[in-house]
Design an enzyme around this catalytic site. Structure first.
Site, PDB file in Angstrom:
ATOM      1  N   GLU A  45       7.413 -45.573  51.561  1.00  0.00           N
ATOM      2  CA  GLU A  45       8.860 -45.364  51.574  1.00  0.00           C
ATOM      3  C   GLU A  45       9.508 -45.995  50.353  1.00  0.00           C
ATOM      4  O   GLU A  45       8.879 -46.779  49.616  1.00  0.00           O
ATOM      5  CB  GLU A  45       9.437 -45.925  52.881  1.00  0.00           C
ATOM      6  CG  GLU A  45       8.878 -45.179  54.095  1.00  0.00           C
ATOM      7  CD  GLU A  45       9.433 -45.652  55.425  1.00  0.00           C
ATOM      8  OE1 GLU A  45      10.143 -46.692  55.472  1.00  0.00           O
ATOM      9  OE2 GLU A  45       9.154 -44.977  56.437  1.00  0.00           O
ATOM     10  N   GLU A  56       0.185 -37.827  54.777  1.00  0.00           N
ATOM     11  CA  GLU A  56      -0.607 -36.623  54.484  1.00  0.00           C
ATOM     12  C   GLU A  56      -0.520 -36.277  52.998  1.00  0.00           C
ATOM     13  O   GLU A  56      -1.523 -35.889  52.382  1.00  0.00           O
ATOM     14  CB  GLU A  56      -0.084 -35.448  55.310  1.00  0.00           C
ATOM     15  CG  GLU A  56      -0.214 -35.625  56.809  1.00  0.00           C
ATOM     16  CD  GLU A  56       1.010 -36.262  57.451  1.00  0.00           C
ATOM     17  OE1 GLU A  56       1.659 -37.110  56.799  1.00  0.00           O
ATOM     18  OE2 GLU A  56       1.318 -35.914  58.598  1.00  0.00           O
ATOM     19  N   CYS A  90       4.753 -31.351  54.864  1.00  0.00           N
ATOM     20  CA  CYS A  90       3.312 -31.653  54.875  1.00  0.00           C
ATOM     21  C   CYS A  90       2.513 -30.489  55.459  1.00  0.00           C
ATOM     22  O   CYS A  90       1.357 -30.280  55.075  1.00  0.00           O
ATOM     23  CB  CYS A  90       3.036 -32.948  55.628  1.00  0.00           C
ATOM     24  SG  CYS A  90       3.506 -34.405  54.653  1.00  0.00           S
TER      25      CYS A  90
HETATM   26  N1  THU Z   1       5.665 -39.728  58.259  1.00  0.00           N
HETATM   27  C1  THU Z   1       4.411 -39.468  57.752  1.00  0.00           C
HETATM   28  O1  THU Z   1       3.942 -40.173  56.846  1.00  0.00           O
HETATM   29  N2  THU Z   1       3.715 -38.443  58.277  1.00  0.00           N
HETATM   30  C2  THU Z   1       4.102 -37.705  59.354  1.00  0.00           C
HETATM   31  O2  THU Z   1       3.345 -36.843  59.789  1.00  0.00           O
HETATM   32  C3  THU Z   1       5.410 -37.931  59.980  1.00  0.00           C
HETATM   33  C4  THU Z   1       6.281 -38.905  59.282  1.00  0.00           C
HETATM   34  C5  THU Z   1       6.401 -40.862  57.729  1.00  0.00           C
HETATM   35  C6  THU Z   1       7.538 -40.564  56.810  1.00  0.00           C
HETATM   36  C7  THU Z   1       8.387 -41.809  56.945  1.00  0.00           C
HETATM   37  O3  THU Z   1       7.895 -42.806  56.078  1.00  0.00           O
HETATM   38  C8  THU Z   1       8.132 -42.260  58.380  1.00  0.00           C
HETATM   39  O4  THU Z   1       6.948 -41.595  58.806  1.00  0.00           O
HETATM   40  C9  THU Z   1       9.269 -41.921  59.346  1.00  0.00           C
HETATM   41  O5  THU Z   1       9.612 -40.587  59.251  1.00  0.00           O
END
Ligand code: THU
Length: 134
Positions: A45, A56, A90
């Site tokens: 993030e 992903e 993704c």
């Molecule tokens: N997130 C992922 O990395 N992959 C997913 O399949 C769903 C969401 C992350 C994005 C963000 O950093 C956090 O989860 C909350 O949305």
């Protein structure tokens, strides 16, 4: 250790490395490529929220950078009440490097798993043949 167990174990390890101070939601992803190599990603993030990247996306970038070209299987894990599905972006990224029947396992840290295919995640995906390309 089975292939599936290996993907799970490695996704759990990389999940711990996630940089998720804003959502507090750590995600780990492990991808096995066509040669059997495993590539890992976690969400990263940013204080400028839209600049964050998903687990992903990180795993796919690692695969491509390592020379892998096709996804044979993907595993995604988070600490959630139910297995967490990949976001819309993704799903398109997975479809770029996978076949319609490529398995994607969504999982929780508690051990719940849901197995779907890339086509389940993105029916009617926009693909190269829509542009008249192979
Ligand atoms: N997130 C992922 O990395 N992959 C997913 O399949 C769903 C969401 C992350 C994005 C963000 O950093 C956090 O989860 C909350 O949305």
């Amino acid at each position: 250790m089975t292939d599936a167990t290996d993907l799970r174990d490695r996704a759990l390890v990389v999940r711990e490395r996630a940089h998720a101070p804003y959502s507090g939601f750590k995600v780990g992803a492990a991808i096995r490529d066509e040669d059997g190599a495993v590539h890992l990603g976690c969400n990263v993030e940013n204080v400028a929220y839209p600049e964050g990247t998903c687990a992903e996306a990180g795993a796919i970038a690692a695969m491509v950078a390592a020379g892998g070209r096709r996804i044979a299987a993907a595993y995604v894990v988070a600490d959630a009440p139910d297995p967490v599905p990949p976001c819309g972006g993704c799903r398109q990224k997975l479809a770029e490097f996978a076949d319609a029947d490529t398995p994607v396992v969504m999982a929780t840290t508690d051990g719940a798993e849901r197995r779907v295919t890339v086509a389940d995640l993105l029916p009617g995906a926009f693909a190269a043949d829509h542009m008249g390309r192979a």
